[in-house]
Design an enzyme around this catalytic site. Structure first.
Site, PDB file in Angstrom:
ATOM      1  N   ASP A 139      -3.861   2.471  -5.377  1.00 49.83           N
ATOM      2  CA  ASP A 139      -2.567   2.580  -4.497  1.00 49.83           C
ATOM      3  C   ASP A 139      -2.134   1.092  -3.764  1.00 49.83           C
ATOM      4  O   ASP A 139      -1.543   1.107  -2.854  1.00 49.83           O
ATOM      5  CB  ASP A 139      -2.514   3.922  -3.455  1.00 49.83           C
ATOM      6  CG  ASP A 139      -3.154   3.476  -2.198  1.00 49.83           C
ATOM      7  OD1 ASP A 139      -4.016   2.849  -2.234  1.00 49.83           O
ATOM      8  OD2 ASP A 139      -2.650   4.020  -1.482  1.00 49.83           O
ATOM      9  N   GLU A 140      -2.981   0.235  -4.104  1.00 46.08           N
ATOM     10  CA  GLU A 140      -2.604  -1.034  -3.455  1.00 46.08           C
ATOM     11  C   GLU A 140      -2.775  -2.296  -4.299  1.00 46.08           C
ATOM     12  O   GLU A 140      -3.508  -2.183  -5.247  1.00 46.08           O
ATOM     13  CB  GLU A 140      -3.370  -1.290  -2.208  1.00 46.08           C
ATOM     14  CG  GLU A 140      -4.958  -1.029  -2.339  1.00 46.08           C
ATOM     15  CD  GLU A 140      -5.571  -1.167  -0.970  1.00 46.08           C
ATOM     16  OE1 GLU A 140      -5.637  -2.146  -0.346  1.00 46.08           O
ATOM     17  OE2 GLU A 140      -5.783   0.165  -0.581  1.00 46.08           O
ATOM     18  N   ASP A 180       0.728  -1.345  -0.005  1.00 49.18           N
ATOM     19  CA  ASP A 180       0.118   0.041  -0.110  1.00 49.18           C
ATOM     20  C   ASP A 180       0.767   1.227   0.021  1.00 49.18           C
ATOM     21  O   ASP A 180       1.951   1.448   0.732  1.00 49.18           O
ATOM     22  CB  ASP A 180      -0.900   0.020   1.227  1.00 49.18           C
ATOM     23  CG  ASP A 180      -2.019   1.266   1.211  1.00 49.18           C
ATOM     24  OD1 ASP A 180      -3.085   1.001   0.900  1.00 49.18           O
ATOM     25  OD2 ASP A 180      -1.674   2.280   1.465  1.00 49.18           O
TER      26      ASP A 180
HETATM   27  N1  DCP Z   1      -8.883   8.525  -1.087  1.00 52.15           N
HETATM   28  C1  DCP Z   1      -9.734   9.415  -1.446  1.00 52.15           C
HETATM   29  N2  DCP Z   1     -10.873   9.277  -0.678  1.00 52.15           N
HETATM   30  C2  DCP Z   1     -10.679   8.747   0.743  1.00 52.15           C
HETATM   31  C3  DCP Z   1      -9.778   7.670   0.867  1.00 52.15           C
HETATM   32  C4  DCP Z   1      -8.796   7.845  -0.027  1.00 52.15           C
HETATM   33  O1  DCP Z   1      -9.672  10.008  -2.279  1.00 52.15           O
HETATM   34  N3  DCP Z   1     -11.965   8.745   1.612  1.00 52.15           N
HETATM   35  C5  DCP Z   1      -7.694   8.584  -2.077  1.00 52.15           C
HETATM   36  C6  DCP Z   1      -6.351   9.267  -1.690  1.00 52.15           C
HETATM   37  C7  DCP Z   1      -5.615   8.354  -1.135  1.00 52.15           C
HETATM   38  C8  DCP Z   1      -5.843   7.147  -2.094  1.00 52.15           C
HETATM   39  O2  DCP Z   1      -7.119   7.266  -2.275  1.00 52.15           O
HETATM   40  O3  DCP Z   1      -4.137   9.117  -1.452  1.00 52.15           O
HETATM   41  C9  DCP Z   1      -5.297   5.905  -1.247  1.00 52.15           C
HETATM   42  O4  DCP Z   1      -6.043   5.792  -0.022  1.00 52.15           O
HETATM   43  P1  DCP Z   1      -5.639   5.328   1.312  1.00 52.15           P
HETATM   44  O5  DCP Z   1      -6.587   4.829   2.299  1.00 52.15           O
HETATM   45  O6  DCP Z   1      -4.616   4.183   0.961  1.00 52.15           O
HETATM   46  O7  DCP Z   1      -4.683   6.485   1.834  1.00 52.15           O
HETATM   47  P2  DCP Z   1      -3.339   7.163   1.672  1.00 52.15           P
HETATM   48  O8  DCP Z   1      -2.689   6.492   0.636  1.00 52.15           O
HETATM   49  O9  DCP Z   1      -3.548   8.631   1.471  1.00 52.15           O
HETATM   50  O10 DCP Z   1      -2.681   7.102   3.167  1.00 52.15           O
HETATM   51  P3  DCP Z   1      -2.041   5.962   4.042  1.00 52.15           P
HETATM   52  O11 DCP Z   1      -0.568   6.392   3.893  1.00 52.15           O
HETATM   53  O12 DCP Z   1      -2.706   5.969   5.371  1.00 52.15           O
HETATM   54  O13 DCP Z   1      -2.236   4.568   3.095  1.00 52.15           O
HETATM   55 CA    CA Z   2      -2.157   4.505   1.089  1.00 54.72          CA
HETATM   56 CA    CA Z   3      -4.971   2.049   0.072  1.00 55.45          CA
END
Ligand code: DCP
Ligand code: CA
Ligand code: CA
Length: 360
Positions: free
Chosen positions: A104-105, A4
């Site tokens: 992203d995963e 991730d």
């Molecule tokens: N995303 C979004 N709205 C949300 C959750 C996520 O638009 N409610 C988008 C933005 C994030 C991406 O999806 O960058 C990936 O989601 P993640 O839940 O993996 O969160 P992040 O990568 O931002 O943070 P982390 O470091 O906790 O994985």
């Molecule tokens: Ca992420």
């Molecule tokens: Ca994710």
């Protein structure tokens, strides 16, 4: 293995705009109604220290970050898709089977290439981290375990830039003290219900009997929670099937048969379909428009292109042309919803093809 990417959209913005380094960074989905209406898509870890996270209103984020020097970006999905695509190629190359589960995963089956040895999987994970950092300047967090469920929970354990290995004999210990909300699929609603049953941790969840779980959550979710609390999961890593067509449909602001009135939406849909095509590293040979009329009848008109493409302009132009022809052929048509469909898809393979493709 579950990989991730860390604070993904915000990390992409940090790389694109190096002047924001060391500042809180917030990626926003502006709704467009008023200047600051909309929600936070994600934020970097510094912004999270101020309580700014995905889903909160932008106005609230601005208040929390007042005079912090925070930088706010509008979501730039095509940038993130491009970065993601490069990373997915790296991941795919390190797997026996590969399953992308979001921008992203992804899950990587590595049992064969490691002979089931966790030490070797650890080496692969470190190599993956190194390659992603070198090629895309992105950090990620990785979990390694004997199944997808535990690998996913593990990848979330040490963020950012984490690597968490849970060997089979360690599963029980690893899970016990974690909150039940760390189980994928346990959102606010399930968490609240569990709370009412005095269940906070995964260990506590594992003491609830199957009949009670099924009674409270239904057969599917109840059964899943029973297994998940024990770290059990036998879902294979599934290579995702390639789509054979992609479409994007939306409703016009008002019913119309005026071409100029439809073109902005039609272009937007064609651009969205192209973006998806690029995300999948695919090309199309046919383009179609979909017209749902005021009487709700559905019509399509398609054309075959001279050569396979993922070029936005070509696809937008084809959609415009098709809609013009459609309206001419149906003098009484009043259009309510419209769409763009691309089909006869094929996969671009190989590094050279993909880099050429990104220049299109
Ligand atoms: N995303 C979004 N709205 C949300 C959750 C996520 O638009 N409610 C988008 C933005 C994030 C991406 O999806 O960058 C990936 O989601 P993640 O839940 O993996 O969160 P992040 O990568 O931002 O943070 P982390 O470091 O906790 O994985
Ligand atoms: Ca992420
Ligand atoms: Ca994710």
């Amino acid at each position: 293995m579950h990989v991730d990417l860390d604070y993904f959209y915000a990390q992409c913005e940090e790389n694109k705009n190096p002047y924001v380094r060391g500042k809180p960074v917030v990626v926003c989905v502006y709704s467009g109604r008023t200047e600051d209406s909309g929600v936070v898509s994600t934020s970097n870890y510094l912004a999270r220290k101020y309580g700014v996270k995905a889903g909160i209103p932008i106005t609230r984020a601005k208040k929390l970050l007042e005079s912090s020097g925070a930088i706010f970006f509008p979501m730039n999905r095509s940038l993130y898709e491009q970065v993601s695509e490069g990373i997915m190629e790296i991941l795919r190359a390190h797997s026996d089977a590969f399953e992308k589960v979001g921008i992203d995963e992804a899950y990587l089956e590595v049992s064969t290439r490691t002979n089931g040895k966790f030490e070797q999987a650890e080496n692969i994970a470190n190599e993956i981290k190194r390659q992603i950092l070198t090629q895309e300047q992105i950090t990620c967090s990785i979990g390694i375990a004997r199944n997808k469920l535990v690998a996913k929970i593990a990848s979330d354990e040490r963020k950012p830039d984490g690597l968490t290995i849970v060997k089979p004999e360690g599963v029980h210990n690893f899970l016990s003290d974690l909150p039940a909300s760390r189980i994928p699929g346990v959102g606010k609603k399930v968490e609240d219900k569990l709370g009412q049953m005095q269940v906070k941790t995964i260990a506590q969840l594992s003491t609830i009997s199957p009949p009670i779980l099924v009674e409270t959550f239904g057969k599917t979710l109840g059964g899943y929670l029973f297994q998940a609390a024990r770290g059990e999961d036998d879902e294979p890593v599934k290579e995702r099937e390639q789509p054979t067509q992609l479409s994007r449909i939306a409703t016009l602001k008002r019913n119309t048969r005026e071409l100029p009135e439809m073109l902005p939406l039609l272009s937007e849909l064609a651009i969205a379909a192209t973006a998806k095509l690029k995300e999948e590293s695919m090309t199309c040979k046919s383009v179609a428009i979909i017209a749902i009329l005021s009487d709700l009848s559905i019509h399509t008109k398609s054309k075959t292109l001279e050569q396979p493409t993922a070029d936005e302009k070509t696809i937008v132009n084809a959609a415009h042309e098709l809609m013009k022809e459609f309206l001419e052929s149906m003098p009484s048509a009043i259009v309510r919803r419209t769409g763009v469909k691309v089909s006869t898809l094929s996969k671009l393979t190989g590094q050279t093809d993909i880099s050429n493709f990104l220049k299109v």
